[in-house]
Scaffold this motif. Sequence first.
Motif, short mmCIF file in Angstrom:
data_model
loop_
_atom_site.label_atom_id
_atom_site.label_comp_id
_atom_site.label_asym_id
_atom_site.label_seq_id
_atom_site.Cartn_x
_atom_site.Cartn_y
_atom_site.Cartn_z
N ARG B 213 0.86 -1.18 0.00
CA ARG B 213 0.00 0.00 0.00
C ARG B 213 0.90 1.23 0.00
O ARG B 213 1.96 1.21 0.63
CB ARG B 213 -0.88 -0.01 1.25
N THR B 214 0.47 2.26 -0.71
CA THR B 214 1.25 3.49 -0.75
C THR B 214 0.34 4.65 -0.44
O THR B 214 -0.78 4.72 -0.94
CB THR B 214 1.89 3.70 -2.14
N VAL B 215 0.80 5.55 0.44
CA VAL B 215 0.06 6.80 0.63
C VAL B 215 0.97 7.93 0.21
O VAL B 215 2.19 7.84 0.32
CB VAL B 215 -0.42 7.00 2.09
N HIS B 216 0.38 8.98 -0.32
CA HIS B 216 1.15 10.13 -0.79
C HIS B 216 0.99 11.28 0.17
O HIS B 216 -0.10 11.51 0.68
CB HIS B 216 0.70 10.53 -2.19
N ILE B 217 2.04 11.97 0.44
CA ILE B 217 1.98 13.13 1.32
C ILE B 217 2.46 14.36 0.57
O ILE B 217 3.43 14.31 -0.19
CB ILE B 217 2.79 12.87 2.62
N ARG B 218 1.68 15.44 0.70
CA ARG B 218 2.02 16.73 0.07
C ARG B 218 1.79 17.82 1.10
O ARG B 218 0.68 17.90 1.66
CB ARG B 218 1.11 17.04 -1.12
N ASP B 219 2.77 18.64 1.31
CA ASP B 219 2.61 19.78 2.22
C ASP B 219 1.94 19.40 3.54
O ASP B 219 1.04 20.08 4.02
CB ASP B 219 1.78 20.89 1.54
N GLY B 220 2.33 18.29 4.08
CA GLY B 220 1.86 17.91 5.40
C GLY B 220 0.51 17.26 5.43
O GLY B 220 -0.06 17.06 6.50
N LYS B 221 -0.02 16.93 4.24
CA LYS B 221 -1.32 16.26 4.22
C LYS B 221 -1.23 15.00 3.37
O LYS B 221 -0.53 14.98 2.35
CB LYS B 221 -2.39 17.18 3.60
N LEU B 222 -1.97 13.95 3.79
CA LEU B 222 -2.05 12.76 2.95
C LEU B 222 -3.09 13.02 1.86
O LEU B 222 -4.14 13.62 2.12
CB LEU B 222 -2.48 11.54 3.77
N LEU B 223 -2.78 12.57 0.67
CA LEU B 223 -3.72 12.78 -0.43
C LEU B 223 -4.84 11.77 -0.35
O LEU B 223 -4.65 10.61 0.04
CB LEU B 223 -2.99 12.63 -1.78
N THR B 224 -6.04 12.21 -0.72
CA THR B 224 -7.16 11.28 -0.82
C THR B 224 -6.99 10.45 -2.08
O THR B 224 -6.17 10.77 -2.94
CB THR B 224 -8.49 12.03 -0.92
N ASP B 225 -7.77 9.39 -2.21
CA ASP B 225 -7.64 8.52 -3.37
C ASP B 225 -7.87 9.28 -4.67
O ASP B 225 -7.16 9.07 -5.66
CB ASP B 225 -8.65 7.36 -3.27
N GLU B 226 -8.87 10.19 -4.68
CA GLU B 226 -9.15 10.95 -5.91
C GLU B 226 -7.99 11.87 -6.27
O GLU B 226 -7.53 11.91 -7.41
CB GLU B 226 -10.42 11.82 -5.77
N GLU B 227 -7.49 12.56 -5.26
CA GLU B 227 -6.34 13.45 -5.50
C GLU B 227 -5.17 12.67 -6.05
O GLU B 227 -4.45 13.10 -6.95
CB GLU B 227 -5.93 14.13 -4.19
N GLU B 228 -5.02 11.47 -5.50
CA GLU B 228 -3.90 10.64 -5.89
C GLU B 228 -4.03 10.21 -7.35
O GLU B 228 -3.07 10.27 -8.12
CB GLU B 228 -3.89 9.42 -4.98
N ARG B 229 -5.26 9.80 -7.67
CA ARG B 229 -5.50 9.35 -9.04
C ARG B 229 -5.24 10.50 -10.00
O ARG B 229 -4.56 10.35 -11.00
CB ARG B 229 -6.95 8.83 -9.19
N ALA B 230 -5.73 11.68 -9.64
CA ALA B 230 -5.53 12.87 -10.46
C ALA B 230 -4.04 13.15 -10.65
O ALA B 230 -3.58 13.47 -11.74
CB ALA B 230 -6.21 14.08 -9.80
N LEU B 231 -3.31 12.98 -9.57
CA LEU B 231 -1.87 13.22 -9.60
C LEU B 231 -1.18 12.29 -10.58
O LEU B 231 -0.37 12.70 -11.41
CB LEU B 231 -1.32 13.01 -8.19
N VAL B 232 -1.53 11.01 -10.48
CA VAL B 232 -0.92 10.02 -11.35
C VAL B 232 -1.27 10.31 -12.80
O VAL B 232 -0.40 10.29 -13.68
CB VAL B 232 -1.37 8.60 -10.95
N GLU B 233 -2.55 10.63 -13.04
CA GLU B 233 -2.98 10.90 -14.41
C GLU B 233 -2.25 12.12 -14.97
O GLU B 233 -1.81 12.13 -16.12
CB GLU B 233 -4.50 11.12 -14.47
N ALA B 234 -2.12 13.13 -14.14
CA ALA B 234 -1.43 14.35 -14.57
C ALA B 234 0.01 14.02 -14.95
O ALA B 234 0.54 14.50 -15.94
CB ALA B 234 -1.46 15.39 -13.45
N ALA B 235 0.62 13.17 -14.15
CA ALA B 235 2.01 12.82 -14.41
C ALA B 235 2.12 12.09 -15.74
O ALA B 235 3.02 12.35 -16.54
CB ALA B 235 2.54 11.93 -13.27
#
Lengths: 407, 249
Positions: B213-235
């Motif tokens: 399992r992987t969780v992503h952290i940005r600026d002191g917050k863990l990303l939600t699943d949707e944010e994460e998916r958006a991040l991956v897609e953007a990349a």
Amino acid sequence: MRVRDLAVETWSALDANRGRSALTVLGIVIGISAVIAMTALIGGINRALVGELGLSQAQLVYINVWIDRDLTYDDVDKMARDLTDYDMVVASSYGSATVTTGKKKASGNLVGVKPEYFKAMGTKFVDGRAFTDAEERAGTMAIILDKESVRVLFGDADAKVVGQTVRVGNDECTIVGVVERSADAYGGDNETVNGIMPFSAMATRVNGSQAVSQIMGFAHEGSNMEQVVNRTKDYLALTYNIAEDMREDSMYVYSMQSMIDQVNTTMSSFSLLMTAVAGVSLLVGGIGIMNMMLTNVTERIREIGLRKALGARRSDITRQFMLESICLCVTGGLIGVALGYAGSFALTGLVADAFMGEGSTVAVTPVIDVGTVLFATGICVATGVVFGWYPARRAAKLDPVESLHYQ
Amino acid sequence: MAAVLDVSGVHRIYESAAGYTHALRGVSLTVERGEFLCVMGPSGSGKSTLMNILGCLDRPTSGTYKLEGIDVSQLDDDELAELRALRLGFVFQSFNLLPRATVMRNVQLPLVYCDVAPSKRVERAVRALRAVSLPAEYYDHRSNELSGGQMQRVAIARALVNDPALILADEPTGNLDSATSEMVLKTFARLRDEGKTIVLITHDPEVSVWANRTVHIRDGKLLTDEEERALVEAAIAARPGQGAGRGHT
Ligand SMILES: Nc1ncnc2c1ncn2[C@@H]1O[C@H](COP(=O)(O)OP(=O)(O)O)[C@@H](O)[C@H]1O
Ligand SMILES: [Mg+2]
């Protein structure tokens, strides 16, 4: 954290910094050497004083009276009867004569004593015996030599000479005993013979007079020596009609105790000096230790952070650094004990001259005992604790996160 | 049974001469026994801050952290130390081995602080060293004579030796080349297979492959699943034709 673990950690930390550790403990080494040298010397000097005159020395009072006639043994016996402060009052007469053997001729310092003198003085014989009452009554020409005199006369201090004869003045005189040192020996160069003879023989054949030279009283054990001396003075003044203003000039009464006190006073100012030296070097040494421990802490910040991450409590870290500092100090202290003891031998000659008079023949052997070593170790532990405390606390208070990432 | 760790609404605010840094802004996270969790995020996102809190080296400014059901905020320094000694294992980016000490002594170091009888220590150290596949011939080497990969395996053995509930690793492969990294990560994966719970922190996306399992952290917050998916897609959109994303540095 177990003691064994602490010991292992301490050893490996000190081992890693051997050169620095060695330099840092120098101050402690010097401080402790000074303390040990001092105590060993004082012990040695005290033992020499005690050994010199036997255990009764503290009870010994020297009595000298100068009036218009010589005092004789009759006066001594009267004192022995009248002065209840004393277990025993004895006297000796001093004289000198040439002492010769077949090959050797030496000047002799002679002391005439009665047989009870040996008991009073606790004289120990290396060989032979004391005089007998019969010899005293008959005025037999008998002599007791000390080992040094045996060397002078026979070339070997251990020569078996009891039963042999020497000439004292013009008379044949049989050697009946040998003692380690003649207690009444009063100087002379190292070619002088010290001999003890029966009082009667001394009076008739050497001095030609019944005069006594030195009266010695042995007070009861536990007496207040100052009072004994004062009562003796009063007695003498009364018995020999010495006016109040003549007391100073006509008699001299002093106890060995006062002499010992005097030496002790001199010694205590000496030991004060040494204590100051020791104190200063322990202080400087301690600051050195503290400095080194602070450097250690700074160098090992990451290690401290790691240990904390692995579960070390503050007290574990404190203990680890404290023990390091204590071990440094104690190691320095033990080296100091060894050096100080060795050094005290080098100083004996010097100190014996200073306290016992130039060319003194009193042999001072430094004395060291378990108590002294424990005391020195205690001082070192205390130094380690005092100067290790601050660095150890500093280490213990480090923040684990910051110290883990300290560069 | 309680989750190995249960973090909820944790904030961490650093106070320094420069002002306040809000390094964690309401992190909530649960890790179950036997999980291998990867916390991923760029530099400065608060990964180490999180790790320090999870490791009981630091306390949250607010929020709760329960380790095996125990509320850590109620514990004093000595109790935290005890918890670290008994329940946690650490692996650091820079290994943090005692350089002059042998491998054996390094691995046994934690046992000193959790009062394991000296007679049992060697056995436990050997077991830990076997678990990281360090050949026995190195046991008596000084740790500074080892290669980086070997050092990190020794460090992992050290983290294992007290049989902790949780192993925390902060950028364990950050100082290693990719081949060695892979070996170290395999070691973690194997430990997970043996039932160990692992939280591994990294900024390298390739590392996360090894985690379950992987969780992503940005600026002191863990990303939600949707944010994460958006991040991956953007990349993926930004770099067409390239498979996996490159690491952030
Ligand atoms: N001790 C500290 N004092 C002040 N600010 C800090 C401290 N530690 C970290 N920070 C700040 O908190 C933020 C998160 O840092 P950190 O957790 O180390 O991030 P990461 O490990 O993801 O690179 C950064 O902005 C960093 O500058
Ligand atoms: Mg970081």
